[in-house]
Design an enzyme around this catalytic site. Sequence first.
Site, mmCIF file in Angstrom:
data_model
loop_
_atom_site.group_PDB
_atom_site.id
_atom_site.type_symbol
_atom_site.label_atom_id
_atom_site.label_comp_id
_atom_site.label_asym_id
_atom_site.label_seq_id
_atom_site.Cartn_x
_atom_site.Cartn_y
_atom_site.Cartn_z
ATOM 1 C CD1 TRP A 34 43.346 -31.959 -10.838
ATOM 2 C CD2 TRP A 34 41.775 -33.603 -10.881
ATOM 3 N NE1 TRP A 34 42.235 -31.355 -10.366
ATOM 4 C CE2 TRP A 34 41.356 -32.264 -10.291
ATOM 5 C CE3 TRP A 34 40.986 -34.455 -10.893
ATOM 6 C CZ2 TRP A 34 39.879 -32.171 -10.080
ATOM 7 C CZ3 TRP A 34 39.552 -34.499 -10.874
ATOM 8 C CH2 TRP A 34 39.058 -33.245 -10.059
ATOM 9 C CG ASP A 86 44.097 -34.926 -17.276
ATOM 10 O OD1 ASP A 86 43.566 -34.103 -17.998
ATOM 11 O OD2 ASP A 86 43.663 -35.505 -15.937
ATOM 12 C CE LYS A 140 40.257 -27.970 -15.595
ATOM 13 N NZ LYS A 140 39.495 -27.290 -14.356
HETATM 14 N N1 PMP Z 1 42.023 -33.723 -14.729
HETATM 15 C C1 PMP Z 1 42.330 -32.402 -14.334
HETATM 16 C C2 PMP Z 1 43.774 -31.935 -14.630
HETATM 17 C C3 PMP Z 1 41.437 -31.378 -14.009
HETATM 18 O O1 PMP Z 1 41.724 -30.011 -13.613
HETATM 19 C C4 PMP Z 1 40.096 -31.587 -13.716
HETATM 20 C C5 PMP Z 1 39.071 -30.822 -13.194
HETATM 21 N N2 PMP Z 1 39.338 -29.849 -12.533
HETATM 22 C C6 PMP Z 1 39.856 -33.172 -14.112
HETATM 23 C C7 PMP Z 1 40.832 -33.751 -14.772
HETATM 24 C C8 PMP Z 1 38.569 -33.443 -14.048
HETATM 25 O O2 PMP Z 1 37.800 -33.309 -15.100
HETATM 26 P P1 PMP Z 1 36.245 -33.238 -15.155
HETATM 27 O O3 PMP Z 1 35.419 -32.546 -13.987
HETATM 28 O O4 PMP Z 1 35.765 -32.878 -16.415
HETATM 29 O O5 PMP Z 1 35.859 -34.649 -14.929
#
Ligand code: PMP
Length: 361
Positions: free
Chosen positions: A102, A172, A196
């Site tokens: 991520w 994030d 989450k």
């Molecule tokens: N950052 C992290 C740490 C994630 O776990 C996720 C989704 N699993 C995201 C970003 C992306 O999130 P979204 O689908 O809300 O764009």
Amino acid sequence: MSRVWNFSAGPAALPQAVLERAQRELLDWNGSGASVMEQSHRGKRFIAMAAQAEADLRGLLAIPETYAVLFLQGGATQHFAQIPMNLAGTGDSADYVVSGHWSAKAAGEAAPYVRVNVAASSAADDYLQLPPREQWQLDPRAAYVHYTPNETIHGVEFHDVPEVGEVPLVADMSSNILSGPLDVGRFGLIYAGAQKNIGPSGLVVMIVRRDLLQRATRPMARIFSYAAQAAADSMLNTPNTWGWYLAGLTFQWLKEQGGLERIAAANRAKAGLLYEAIDGSGGFYRNPVAPPSRSRMNVPFTLHDGALDAAFLQESEAAGLLALKGHKALGGMRASLYNAVPLEAVQALVAFMRDFAARHG
Ligand code: PMP
């Protein structure tokens, strides 16, 4: 039909009490005779609910008044791009710490808007441990430092907030926000997709130091501007009203659980139990992450023989244990242990794992 123990990485388990309350209130919210989804975000009832949700979040995390709290849309991914649009000027650079899938994605999506400097990366270690702080090559002139405190796929987590000097720290926290107390004052900006630890997808919660809102210099549509959203109480356009409402119910539930110290203790106990079962399985199960870097929220693990994966998934599902299949990037299994996953769920998982190993070992 009965509810299962849900280990999904996201959208993930929500507290049962929150779902039950939403169900009770679905047709007649707050004495209005209509559901919360069917009412104007400009109405008195919704505005009061939204303000209460923000107040409860501020209470839980002790958010100082010098920070704005925003309830946005677009998922965390959209904000990978919007953060540099708002925090960096033309020609600026920003430091990115890459510790897994991520954070690598955040750096990639930022690149059209800011000069991305990868200040540290654990890619060469297959992300099995966090990049040691003393090896980060930070630029004191960077617009900000971005990192991902918990990597949902690789299962690595920072257990302390890194010291980065005067440069604003951007985090994030999609997969570990509200999993324990936090010193918000150490951060410039915190953001999290809700799906989450907060509520349904389609909502992003952001906590941003107000002085940083003045930074944006490039021309952009108002809808992308955090300053404009803050000035409009996150209601520049129609917000995700349902998501905001459910987030508010989750914040109330967290307060009823005794706050974030209690939540943190429960999360430590849950993760400890599962890692112990993996490490104590005589090699039947394995988590390859260096112990100091292990996540309390997402626990990837493999079976000693990949040929058993299908049987493990089929039998675990039959035992009422949902969504243990690992992310395709890593294979194997992953158990996500967010706030709404109770200790009983982890006890049931560990008992199943022991029984499965005894039968297939
Ligand atoms: N950052 C992290 C740490 C994630 O776990 C996720 C989704 N699993 C995201 C970003 C992306 O999130 P979204 O689908 O809300 O764009």
